[in-house]
Design a protein around this motif. Structure first.
Motif, PDB file in Angstrom:
ATOM      1  N   ASP A 155     -18.511 102.701 -28.517  1.00 15.25           N
ATOM      2  CA  ASP A 155     -18.230 104.025 -27.937  1.00 15.25           C
ATOM      3  C   ASP A 155     -17.271 104.881 -28.764  1.00 15.25           C
ATOM      4  OD1 ASP A 155     -18.807 105.919 -25.968  1.00 15.25           O
ATOM      5  OD2 ASP A 155     -17.049 105.377 -24.779  1.00 15.25           O
ATOM      6  N   ASP A 191     -17.911 104.105 -19.970  1.00 15.83           N
ATOM      7  CA  ASP A 191     -18.741 103.603 -21.066  1.00 15.83           C
ATOM      8  C   ASP A 191     -17.969 102.631 -21.957  1.00 15.83           C
ATOM      9  OD1 ASP A 191     -20.967 103.273 -22.694  1.00 15.83           O
ATOM     10  OD2 ASP A 191     -20.599 105.104 -23.849  1.00 15.83           O
ATOM     11  N   ASP A 224     -21.546 109.038 -18.299  1.00 16.99           N
ATOM     12  CA  ASP A 224     -21.634 109.804 -19.550  1.00 16.99           C
ATOM     13  C   ASP A 224     -22.653 110.937 -19.475  1.00 16.99           C
ATOM     14  OD1 ASP A 224     -19.642 108.504 -20.889  1.00 16.99           O
ATOM     15  OD2 ASP A 224     -20.882 107.817 -22.552  1.00 16.99           O
ATOM     16  N   HIS A 273     -22.372 106.256 -29.966  1.00 16.02           N
ATOM     17  CA  HIS A 273     -23.238 107.444 -29.841  1.00 16.02           C
ATOM     18  C   HIS A 273     -22.469 108.734 -30.141  1.00 16.02           C
ATOM     19  CE1 HIS A 273     -22.148 108.696 -25.481  1.00 16.02           C
ATOM     20  NE2 HIS A 273     -21.269 107.788 -25.852  1.00 16.02           N
ATOM     21  N   HIS A 274     -21.390 108.626 -30.938  1.00 18.71           N
ATOM     22  CA  HIS A 274     -20.641 109.817 -31.349  1.00 18.71           C
ATOM     23  C   HIS A 274     -20.885 110.095 -32.828  1.00 18.71           C
ATOM     24  CE1 HIS A 274     -18.401 108.483 -27.766  1.00 18.71           C
ATOM     25  NE2 HIS A 274     -18.150 109.759 -27.600  1.00 18.71           N
TER      26      HIS A 274
HETATM   27 MN   LIG Z   1     -19.763 107.067 -24.282  1.00 19.73          MN
END
Ligand SMILES: [Mn+2]
Length: 307
Positions: free
Chosen positions: A74, A13, A147, A95-96
């Motif tokens: 990422d 990713d 992922d 997306h964390h």
């Molecule tokens: Mn990722």
């Protein structure tokens, strides 16, 4: 210097999204100088995807030069990047969970709770009404498969499914076929040292008084890693000592059976894991059915226990 970068230990990713976002930034004229870079050697799976896509590996930076402009994908965690002093952060796509990034200027932030950064970028790109190059679509597809463990992992969302449906024809590949090939690439441990294996896909988490190394090895064939478990534990303990951490956990994730085998660096950390996951360690290895995701399943029970 305008760089688009994912985190250290670049996985599929981080590599795919850096390339896709650089393409988006140039295509929209948002940043015509945007160039994808890596903060280290790509993972075996990421290198496989680059090769299969027919794309050159982006250059590896060992530090950010002063005065550079950064677009980060990422991650938004400074601990997972090179030193940021002297850099201007122009944007983040991730997306964390948010963890600690501060900036001196306003910036663009796109954070969504989906399975992969490439899914967010796919939506940003389709909104433009233009078609991305086949090679970029191929990488993005591979990143989403990686992922989300080919849409079987607990972080998978409907948007990830739609992105796979959308990207596969552009990439000119069947998603399940690509999944099989990249999982084989991911599972290949040849030429890797125990120290390399336990750190390849790893992050450090500070929880309460603990500073824990949490590494994982996703594989379609856990027998190779399980066959060298003593060496892996020794490497884990050595890494923890060398980095001044309080403990280390290493998960061997069987992506076909959706389960993990867990080892700890020492007795104390093993005790923490026993309580967090409600498991035992016969012969020093815990069996954790259903556990595959660091973000969704490995970290939260530790966080709840340790604060
Ligand atoms: Mn990722």
């Amino acid at each position: 210097m305008h760089y688009v970068t994912g985190h250290k230990n670049p996985d599929a990713d981080s590599v795919a999204s850096a390339i896709a976002y650089a393409w988006h930034l140039r295509a929209t004229g948002t940043d015509p100088e945007a160039e994808a870079v890596l903060l280290g050697e790509p993972s075996k799976e990421a290198a496989f995807l680059l090769r299969e896509a027919g794309l050159a590996q982006p250059p590896i930076l060992t530090e950010f030069p002063a005065g550079c402009t950064l677009h980060i994908v990422d991650t938004s965690n400074p601990a997972e990047l090179h030193g940021l002093s002297g850099c201007t952060i122009a944007s983040v796509v991730d997306h964390h969970k948010l963890s600690g990034l501060t900036t001196s200027e306003p910036l663009t932030v796109v954070v969504e709770k989906v399975g992969c950064t490439a899914t967010i970028l796919n939506n940003m790109i389709t909104m433009l009404g233009v078609t991305i190059p086949r090679e970029v679509a191929f990488l993005m597809l591979g990143a989403i498969i990686s992922d989300t463990l080919n849409l079987t992992g607990p972080t998978t969302t409907e948007l990830d499914r739609q992105a796979v449906q959308w990207l596969a024809p552009i990439a000119e590949v069947e998603a399940d076929e690509l999944a099989k090939l990249q999982f084989a690439a991911k599972s290949d441990l040849s030429g890797q040292t125990p120290a390399g294996i336990i750190t390849a896909d790893s992050k450090v988490f500070e929880m309460g008084i603990e500073k824990l190394h949490i590494g994982s090895h996703e594989t379609a064939d856990p027998s190779a890693a399980l066959g060298m478990i003593a060496e892996l534990k020794t490497a884990l303990a050595a890494h923890v000592a060398a980095q001044g951490l309080t403990g280390g956990l290493f998960f061997i994730v069987d992506i076909l059976k959706s389960e993990a085998h867990l080892v700890a660096s020492d007795e104390r950390t093993q005790e923490i894991a026993s309580r967090a996951y409600g498991c035992t360690f016969p012969n020093g290895i815990a069996h954790l059915p259903g556990i595959v995701s660091r973000k969704a399943q490995m970290v939260p029970p530790l966080q709840a226990l340790l604060g």
